[in-house]
Design an enzyme around this catalytic site. Structure first.
Site, mmCIF file in Angstrom:
data_model
loop_
_atom_site.group_PDB
_atom_site.id
_atom_site.type_symbol
_atom_site.label_atom_id
_atom_site.label_comp_id
_atom_site.label_asym_id
_atom_site.label_seq_id
_atom_site.Cartn_x
_atom_site.Cartn_y
_atom_site.Cartn_z
ATOM 1 C CD GLU A 157 -1.569 -2.171 2.195
ATOM 2 O OE1 GLU A 157 -0.491 -1.939 2.757
ATOM 3 O OE2 GLU A 157 -2.314 -2.975 2.395
ATOM 4 C CE1 TYR B 62 7.448 0.866 -3.625
ATOM 5 C CE2 TYR B 62 5.470 2.389 -3.289
ATOM 6 C CZ TYR B 62 6.666 1.880 -2.860
ATOM 7 O OH TYR B 62 7.076 1.761 -1.656
#
Length: 153
Positions: A102, A114
């Site tokens: 998360e 990411y």
């Protein structure tokens, strides 16, 4: 810079990274307790000091990133990417089918890292974070049986 498994000798450095990077940092004791569990903990070490780290809980063939953090003074040097590369390599060696995490919706720098690493958005957790209250973007990197990552979308 070297990426190596976290050891007891890194605990104080990693606790300081936590303190500088997060509103609710893990204590040295909490890190010490997690180090002995089913986790992959890697540190980026430079001149004998941990300047970044990644923690990933392993449950069967799944990986759940608990934290990725780099000292503010050491950012924008590819350290987080190097840590995530090393984590992916270790995860594949362990036979993980995916690694997930998360990230705060407003953390655009982390989202970009990411995405560059092959993580894809798979969901949103409304109001997941506090201080300030914010949604979490759920991101996952999937692995094939051959060890390569792929986008399930």
């Amino acid at each position: 810079m070297n990426i190596i498994p976290m050891a007891e000798t890194h605990i104080q450095d990693v606790a300081e990274i936590e303190r500088q990077c997060f509103h609710a940092p893990w204590s040295a004791q909490a890190l010490r307790e997690e180090l002995g569990n089913q986790h992959i903990f890697l540190v980026a070490e430079e001149n004998g000091q941990a300047i970044g780290y990644v923690g990933c809980q392993v449950v069967l063939d799944e990986g759940y990133i608990t934290n990725v953090a780099v000292l503010p003074a050491a950012r924008r040097r590819g350290i987080a990417s190097a840590l995530l590369d090393a984590l992916a390599w270790q995860g594949q060696a362990l036979g993980l089918t995916f690694i997930t995490l998360e990230v705060r919706a407003a953390n655009h720098a982390a989202l970009a890292v990411y995405q560059k690493q092959g993580y894809v958005q798979v969901g949103i957790r409304p109001g997941f974070y506090h201080d300030p209250k914010e949604d979490a973007i759920l991101m996952t990197k999937y692995f094939t049986r051959e060890g390569e990552s792929y986008d399930r979308n």
